[in-house]
Design an enzyme around this catalytic site. Sequence first.
Site, PDB file in Angstrom:
ATOM      1  N   ASP A  78       0.861  -1.186   0.000  1.00  0.00           N
ATOM      2  CA  ASP A  78       0.000   0.000   0.000  1.00  0.00           C
ATOM      3  C   ASP A  78       0.900   1.241   0.000  1.00  0.00           C
ATOM      4  O   ASP A  78       1.637   1.482   0.960  1.00  0.00           O
ATOM      5  CB  ASP A  78      -0.856  -0.051   1.271  1.00  0.00           C
ATOM      6  CG  ASP A  78      -1.727   1.172   1.459  1.00  0.00           C
ATOM      7  OD1 ASP A  78      -1.667   2.112   0.634  1.00  0.00           O
ATOM      8  OD2 ASP A  78      -2.475   1.197   2.453  1.00  0.00           O
ATOM      9  N   ASN A 134      -7.205  11.699 -11.293  1.00  0.00           N
ATOM     10  CA  ASN A 134      -7.921  12.054 -12.521  1.00  0.00           C
ATOM     11  C   ASN A 134      -7.732  13.551 -12.764  1.00  0.00           C
ATOM     12  O   ASN A 134      -7.195  14.265 -11.914  1.00  0.00           O
ATOM     13  CB  ASN A 134      -9.397  11.638 -12.462  1.00  0.00           C
ATOM     14  CG  ASN A 134     -10.145  12.327 -11.347  1.00  0.00           C
ATOM     15  OD1 ASN A 134     -10.002  13.529 -11.138  1.00  0.00           O
ATOM     16  ND2 ASN A 134     -10.942  11.570 -10.615  1.00  0.00           N
ATOM     17  N   GLY A 156      -9.810   3.901  -5.964  1.00  0.00           N
ATOM     18  CA  GLY A 156      -8.505   3.267  -6.122  1.00  0.00           C
ATOM     19  C   GLY A 156      -7.426   3.910  -5.265  1.00  0.00           C
ATOM     20  O   GLY A 156      -7.658   4.270  -4.103  1.00  0.00           O
ATOM     21  N   ASP A 179      -6.043   6.792  -5.517  1.00  0.00           N
ATOM     22  CA  ASP A 179      -6.350   8.185  -5.198  1.00  0.00           C
ATOM     23  C   ASP A 179      -7.207   8.278  -3.930  1.00  0.00           C
ATOM     24  O   ASP A 179      -6.920   9.075  -3.025  1.00  0.00           O
ATOM     25  CB  ASP A 179      -7.078   8.805  -6.403  1.00  0.00           C
ATOM     26  CG  ASP A 179      -7.348  10.279  -6.227  1.00  0.00           C
ATOM     27  OD1 ASP A 179      -6.669  11.080  -6.870  1.00  0.00           O
ATOM     28  OD2 ASP A 179      -8.248  10.626  -5.439  1.00  0.00           O
ATOM     29  N   THR A 183      -3.467   1.439 -14.614  1.00  0.00           N
ATOM     30  CA  THR A 183      -3.774   0.006 -14.765  1.00  0.00           C
ATOM     31  C   THR A 183      -4.954  -0.458 -13.918  1.00  0.00           C
ATOM     32  O   THR A 183      -5.261  -1.646 -13.884  1.00  0.00           O
ATOM     33  CB  THR A 183      -2.557  -0.886 -14.436  1.00  0.00           C
ATOM     34  OG1 THR A 183      -2.293  -0.832 -13.031  1.00  0.00           O
ATOM     35  CG2 THR A 183      -1.332  -0.473 -15.216  1.00  0.00           C
ATOM     36  N   GLY A 184      -5.627   0.475 -13.241  1.00  0.00           N
ATOM     37  CA  GLY A 184      -6.829   0.134 -12.482  1.00  0.00           C
ATOM     38  C   GLY A 184      -8.058   0.424 -13.336  1.00  0.00           C
ATOM     39  O   GLY A 184      -8.194  -0.128 -14.426  1.00  0.00           O
ATOM     40  N   TYR A 231      -8.677   2.798 -15.209  1.00  0.00           N
ATOM     41  CA  TYR A 231      -8.363   3.373 -16.523  1.00  0.00           C
ATOM     42  C   TYR A 231      -8.008   2.312 -17.567  1.00  0.00           C
ATOM     43  O   TYR A 231      -7.893   2.633 -18.750  1.00  0.00           O
ATOM     44  CB  TYR A 231      -7.263   4.429 -16.415  1.00  0.00           C
ATOM     45  CG  TYR A 231      -7.766   5.794 -15.975  1.00  0.00           C
ATOM     46  CD1 TYR A 231      -9.076   5.979 -15.537  1.00  0.00           C
ATOM     47  CD2 TYR A 231      -6.940   6.915 -16.011  1.00  0.00           C
ATOM     48  CE1 TYR A 231      -9.533   7.224 -15.134  1.00  0.00           C
ATOM     49  CE2 TYR A 231      -7.390   8.166 -15.618  1.00  0.00           C
ATOM     50  CZ  TYR A 231      -8.697   8.323 -15.178  1.00  0.00           C
ATOM     51  OH  TYR A 231      -9.142   9.565 -14.802  1.00  0.00           O
TER      52      TYR A 231
HETATM   53  P1  ADP Z   1      -6.187   4.535 -12.640  1.00  0.00           P
HETATM   54  O1  ADP Z   1      -7.448   5.332 -12.726  1.00  0.00           O
HETATM   55  O2  ADP Z   1      -4.952   5.337 -13.005  1.00  0.00           O
HETATM   56  O3  ADP Z   1      -6.278   3.234 -13.364  1.00  0.00           O
HETATM   57  P2  ADP Z   1      -6.510   3.193 -10.041  1.00  0.00           P
HETATM   58  O4  ADP Z   1      -6.370   3.809  -8.695  1.00  0.00           O
HETATM   59  O5  ADP Z   1      -7.816   2.615 -10.418  1.00  0.00           O
HETATM   60  O6  ADP Z   1      -6.007   4.306 -11.069  1.00  0.00           O
HETATM   61  O7  ADP Z   1      -5.409   2.058 -10.212  1.00  0.00           O
HETATM   62  C1  ADP Z   1      -4.034   2.305 -10.382  1.00  0.00           C
HETATM   63  C2  ADP Z   1      -3.261   1.207  -9.688  1.00  0.00           C
HETATM   64  O8  ADP Z   1      -3.188   1.481  -8.289  1.00  0.00           O
HETATM   65  C3  ADP Z   1      -3.880  -0.185  -9.820  1.00  0.00           C
HETATM   66  O9  ADP Z   1      -2.861  -1.091 -10.199  1.00  0.00           O
HETATM   67  C4  ADP Z   1      -4.398  -0.463  -8.404  1.00  0.00           C
HETATM   68  O10 ADP Z   1      -4.340  -1.854  -8.121  1.00  0.00           O
HETATM   69  C5  ADP Z   1      -3.397   0.284  -7.581  1.00  0.00           C
HETATM   70  N1  ADP Z   1      -3.764   0.617  -6.185  1.00  0.00           N
HETATM   71  C6  ADP Z   1      -4.990   0.737  -5.616  1.00  0.00           C
HETATM   72  N2  ADP Z   1      -4.874   1.082  -4.314  1.00  0.00           N
HETATM   73  C7  ADP Z   1      -3.545   1.182  -4.038  1.00  0.00           C
HETATM   74  C8  ADP Z   1      -2.763   1.474  -2.882  1.00  0.00           C
HETATM   75  N3  ADP Z   1      -3.322   1.770  -1.708  1.00  0.00           N
HETATM   76  N4  ADP Z   1      -1.402   1.482  -2.992  1.00  0.00           N
HETATM   77  C9  ADP Z   1      -0.810   1.200  -4.180  1.00  0.00           C
HETATM   78  N5  ADP Z   1      -1.474   0.920  -5.302  1.00  0.00           N
HETATM   79  C10 ADP Z   1      -2.833   0.894  -5.239  1.00  0.00           C
END
Ligand code: ADP
Length: 169
Positions: free
Chosen positions: A8, A22, A30, A32, A116-117, A119
Amino acid sequence: MIQVIQGDITQLSVDAIVNAANSSLLGGGGVDGAIHRAAGPELLEACRALNGCSTGDAKLTKGYRLPARFVIHAVGPIWRGGYLDEPGLLASCYRRALEIATEQGLHTIAFPNISTGVYGFPKEKACEIAIDTVQSYLTNETTSIRQVTFVCFDEENYQLYGQKLAETD
Ligand code: ADP
């Protein structure tokens, strides 16, 4: 030095963590959402004053209640099939975050797997772009950055980064 960990990003005591934001910079889900929850409401106030951020660019705030001193909010592209310069925009986010860290004289920075989440950017391609962009920046630019950590939340990204870094070592 480049390293990969699984975990994390909000827990890391580095000079700056990068947020996958965003373009409004006004919060999302996610990573953010996790960063805003951990940093506290002052982070949203600081983001409001920035008036958004273009895709492929990044902006700096303090880290507030996070262990990290700063947050660099980078806006990755939404994957729409790959014909709208998504790879170039993703590389640009990583580069801009590194430039901002360099301007601030920072030594340690941690990146999530931007785009990669929700988006939807294909993970293997995103991993190659992230590592290539960081490696080429550290090789070709004068920078204060000594350590870059890729923080993978999911197992698939963690495996991909481990393999790619082992190949390029
Ligand atoms: P995006 O909109 O850029 O795709 P997301 O937040 O949906 O952003 O995902 C981006 C990446 O961050 C994904 O690989 C997700 O698994 C990861 N992620 C989500 N929560 C955390 C966290 N607390 N720490 C690190 N990475 C995270």
